[in-house]
Structure formats: structure tokens, C-alpha cells
Design a protein around this motif. Sequence first.
Motif, PDB file in Angstrom:
ATOM      1  N   ASN A 154      40.259  17.615  38.439  1.00  0.00           N
ATOM      2  CA  ASN A 154      40.777  16.289  38.095  1.00  0.00           C
ATOM      3  C   ASN A 154      41.301  16.347  36.664  1.00  0.00           C
ATOM      4  O   ASN A 154      40.545  16.205  35.705  1.00  0.00           O
ATOM      5  CB  ASN A 154      39.667  15.244  38.230  1.00  0.00           C
ATOM      6  CG  ASN A 154      40.205  13.830  38.094  1.00  0.00           C
ATOM      7  OD1 ASN A 154      41.138  13.583  37.335  1.00  0.00           O
ATOM      8  ND2 ASN A 154      39.619  12.893  38.821  1.00  0.00           N
ATOM      9  N   THR A 155      42.618  16.572  36.543  1.00  0.00           N
ATOM     10  CA  THR A 155      43.183  16.765  35.202  1.00  0.00           C
ATOM     11  C   THR A 155      43.136  15.488  34.376  1.00  0.00           C
ATOM     12  O   THR A 155      42.973  15.545  33.155  1.00  0.00           O
ATOM     13  CB  THR A 155      44.640  17.261  35.305  1.00  0.00           C
ATOM     14  OG1 THR A 155      45.400  16.350  36.108  1.00  0.00           O
ATOM     15  CG2 THR A 155      44.687  18.642  35.944  1.00  0.00           C
ATOM     16  N   ALA A 156      43.279  14.333  35.014  1.00  0.00           N
ATOM     17  CA  ALA A 156      43.231  13.075  34.269  1.00  0.00           C
ATOM     18  C   ALA A 156      41.853  12.874  33.656  1.00  0.00           C
ATOM     19  O   ALA A 156      41.725  12.447  32.503  1.00  0.00           O
ATOM     20  CB  ALA A 156      43.569  11.903  35.199  1.00  0.00           C
ATOM     21  N   ARG A 157      40.821  13.203  34.424  1.00  0.00           N
ATOM     22  CA  ARG A 157      39.464  13.066  33.896  1.00  0.00           C
ATOM     23  C   ARG A 157      39.219  14.038  32.752  1.00  0.00           C
ATOM     24  O   ARG A 157      38.589  13.697  31.759  1.00  0.00           O
ATOM     25  CB  ARG A 157      38.445  13.293  35.010  1.00  0.00           C
ATOM     26  CG  ARG A 157      36.989  13.167  34.556  1.00  0.00           C
ATOM     27  CD  ARG A 157      36.033  13.323  35.712  1.00  0.00           C
ATOM     28  NE  ARG A 157      36.185  12.239  36.670  1.00  0.00           N
ATOM     29  CZ  ARG A 157      35.480  12.149  37.804  1.00  0.00           C
ATOM     30  NH1 ARG A 157      34.616  13.107  38.125  1.00  0.00           N
ATOM     31  NH2 ARG A 157      35.659  11.121  38.604  1.00  0.00           N
ATOM     32  N   ARG A 158      39.737  15.257  32.909  1.00  0.00           N
ATOM     33  CA  ARG A 158      39.563  16.248  31.843  1.00  0.00           C
ATOM     34  C   ARG A 158      40.280  15.802  30.569  1.00  0.00           C
ATOM     35  O   ARG A 158      39.761  15.970  29.470  1.00  0.00           O
ATOM     36  CB  ARG A 158      40.096  17.613  32.306  1.00  0.00           C
ATOM     37  CG  ARG A 158      39.222  18.283  33.352  1.00  0.00           C
ATOM     38  CD  ARG A 158      39.838  19.586  33.848  1.00  0.00           C
ATOM     39  NE  ARG A 158      40.061  20.524  32.754  1.00  0.00           N
ATOM     40  CZ  ARG A 158      40.684  21.689  32.899  1.00  0.00           C
ATOM     41  NH1 ARG A 158      41.164  22.033  34.085  1.00  0.00           N
ATOM     42  NH2 ARG A 158      40.842  22.495  31.879  1.00  0.00           N
ATOM     43  N   ARG A 159      41.468  15.241  30.729  1.00  0.00           N
ATOM     44  CA  ARG A 159      42.199  14.758  29.558  1.00  0.00           C
ATOM     45  C   ARG A 159      41.420  13.641  28.860  1.00  0.00           C
ATOM     46  O   ARG A 159      41.329  13.608  27.634  1.00  0.00           O
ATOM     47  CB  ARG A 159      43.587  14.260  29.962  1.00  0.00           C
ATOM     48  CG  ARG A 159      44.598  15.365  30.211  1.00  0.00           C
ATOM     49  CD  ARG A 159      46.022  14.808  30.216  1.00  0.00           C
ATOM     50  NE  ARG A 159      46.215  13.831  31.264  1.00  0.00           N
ATOM     51  CZ  ARG A 159      46.634  14.121  32.498  1.00  0.00           C
ATOM     52  NH1 ARG A 159      46.879  15.374  32.832  1.00  0.00           N
ATOM     53  NH2 ARG A 159      46.806  13.157  33.390  1.00  0.00           N
ATOM     54  N   GLU A 160      40.877  12.712  29.639  1.00  0.00           N
ATOM     55  CA  GLU A 160      40.130  11.601  29.052  1.00  0.00           C
ATOM     56  C   GLU A 160      38.859  12.108  28.378  1.00  0.00           C
ATOM     57  O   GLU A 160      38.484  11.616  27.309  1.00  0.00           O
ATOM     58  CB  GLU A 160      39.781  10.568  30.129  1.00  0.00           C
ATOM     59  CG  GLU A 160      39.027   9.357  29.613  1.00  0.00           C
ATOM     60  CD  GLU A 160      39.781   8.565  28.555  1.00  0.00           C
ATOM     61  OE1 GLU A 160      39.125   7.796  27.828  1.00  0.00           O
ATOM     62  OE2 GLU A 160      41.015   8.711  28.455  1.00  0.00           O
ATOM     63  N   THR A 161      38.203  13.105  28.984  1.00  0.00           N
ATOM     64  CA  THR A 161      37.006  13.687  28.367  1.00  0.00           C
ATOM     65  C   THR A 161      37.350  14.338  27.037  1.00  0.00           C
ATOM     66  O   THR A 161      36.651  14.165  26.033  1.00  0.00           O
ATOM     67  CB  THR A 161      36.369  14.720  29.315  1.00  0.00           C
ATOM     68  OG1 THR A 161      35.969  14.063  30.523  1.00  0.00           O
ATOM     69  CG2 THR A 161      35.148  15.365  28.667  1.00  0.00           C
ATOM     70  N   SER A 162      38.448  15.082  27.001  1.00  0.00           N
ATOM     71  CA  SER A 162      38.887  15.731  25.763  1.00  0.00           C
ATOM     72  C   SER A 162      39.271  14.695  24.712  1.00  0.00           C
ATOM     73  O   SER A 162      38.934  14.829  23.534  1.00  0.00           O
ATOM     74  CB  SER A 162      40.075  16.659  26.035  1.00  0.00           C
ATOM     75  OG  SER A 162      39.699  17.729  26.872  1.00  0.00           O
ATOM     76  N   ARG A 163      39.984  13.661  25.155  1.00  0.00           N
ATOM     77  CA  ARG A 163      40.416  12.610  24.232  1.00  0.00           C
ATOM     78  C   ARG A 163      39.215  11.942  23.570  1.00  0.00           C
ATOM     79  O   ARG A 163      39.178  11.768  22.353  1.00  0.00           O
ATOM     80  CB  ARG A 163      41.267  11.594  24.985  1.00  0.00           C
ATOM     81  CG  ARG A 163      41.698  10.384  24.179  1.00  0.00           C
ATOM     82  CD  ARG A 163      42.598   9.486  25.016  1.00  0.00           C
ATOM     83  NE  ARG A 163      42.794   8.199  24.368  1.00  0.00           N
ATOM     84  CZ  ARG A 163      41.977   7.163  24.498  1.00  0.00           C
ATOM     85  NH1 ARG A 163      40.899   7.269  25.268  1.00  0.00           N
ATOM     86  NH2 ARG A 163      42.223   6.033  23.880  1.00  0.00           N
ATOM     87  N   ARG A 164      38.225  11.590  24.378  1.00  0.00           N
ATOM     88  CA  ARG A 164      37.038  10.938  23.824  1.00  0.00           C
ATOM     89  C   ARG A 164      36.257  11.880  22.918  1.00  0.00           C
ATOM     90  O   ARG A 164      35.698  11.458  21.912  1.00  0.00           O
ATOM     91  CB  ARG A 164      36.153  10.401  24.941  1.00  0.00           C
ATOM     92  CG  ARG A 164      36.705   9.134  25.589  1.00  0.00           C
ATOM     93  CD  ARG A 164      35.791   8.584  26.662  1.00  0.00           C
ATOM     94  NE  ARG A 164      36.273   7.306  27.145  1.00  0.00           N
ATOM     95  CZ  ARG A 164      35.908   6.125  26.655  1.00  0.00           C
ATOM     96  NH1 ARG A 164      35.025   6.074  25.664  1.00  0.00           N
ATOM     97  NH2 ARG A 164      36.395   5.004  27.142  1.00  0.00           N
TER      98      ARG A 164
END
Length: 201
Positions: free
Chosen positions: A5-15
Motif C-alpha cells: 500500500n504505497t499511499a499508506r507508506r507515504r503517509e507513514t513516512s510523512r508523519r
Amino acid sequence: MTPPNTARRRETSRRAILTAAFDLLQEIDYAKVSIEGIAARAGVGKQTIYRWWPSKGAVILEAFLLLSEGAEGEPIRLPDTGDLAADLTEVLRATVAELTDPRYEPPMRALATEIAHDPKLAAAYHERLDGPLREAKRERLRSAQQAGQLAEDIDLDIAADMIWGPLFRRWLHRSGPLTTDYADRLVATALDGLRPRGSRQ
């Protein structure tokens, strides 16, 4: 096999990046905070940060918005009980508490520094935080004006500056103690001059 889930990974990295930036400001002087340091703390490459934010100041603004107030979306509203003095006193006391909170003071001072030198960041700050907050101040003062608690001909922007401006100036310049007593006296003094003529106390 389920694809990642790339969107979830991006949000995890962003946070992770925003949390790292916020945490570093509690530990070291803002001048020593760097994109490289934020990336190392967050466990990402610095190019990941530059992909989403153009500068260190932009990261700090995003971190402050996310971690101090939560997700954006809901319009800002000031209390409106019908008692203007009580409502403004409540808001200014809360402002004093936030400005002197050791968790939030470092990122706010960092933002003040960056905004003074970065017009693009200043515009983003106005659009995402200062502008909506100023509109909430105008709306509360407009409500009091309509209720006959403020003079009909006052400029609401100037009135807001008169009430909140001295508080932020004292904080920014460290020109005196920032206390609830000061906030109370500020409200009382400002409103006495803003009341309709003939009803000043």
C-alpha cells in the motif's frame, strides 16, 4: 500476494518526518536543525523530504499544524457566549498557555524566524493558519458589533490587532512576562477603548 500500500507508506513516512522535525526542535537550537538531521531521525532520505517540502521552514509549518492542532479541515471558531470580555479573556489565556508551552514555543519561534525571511512560507502560513484565525477573530468581533457591544464604525482588523498584537509582540521580543494577568488586563484595556461612546466603564 497483496501489493504494498504505497499511499499508506507515504503517509507513514510523512508523519515520521514531521514528528522528527517537531522532536528535534525540543532538543537542539533551530539553527542546528537541518534537513539532513530530520531525514536521519525519520529514517528517510533527504530527497524524500525535498520531494514534499521546498524548505526546512515548510517542514516546520506542516509539523506544527499537524502535531499541535491535528488534521486541518474544520473552520476555526472562537467562543461566542454573548459575553465578549469573557470570551476574549478565555481565548487570550489559552494563547498565553500555548505560547509558553515548551512543546510548542520552539516551533513557533522557528516559524517566526523563517517567515521573516521567506515570502513563500509567509504566504503559506497566512493561507493555512493566520488567515483562517484572523477571520475567526473578525467574526467574533463582528458578532459583538452586531450585539451593540462594540462601536459600529470600528475597523475589525485594527480591533483584532489591538487585542492580539501586544500579546504576540511581548512574546516575540521577550519584552516582559507573558501571564494570564497580562492577558486579562489587555482585554480590559482594549475593550474599554472599543466600546460605543457613552458606555465605557
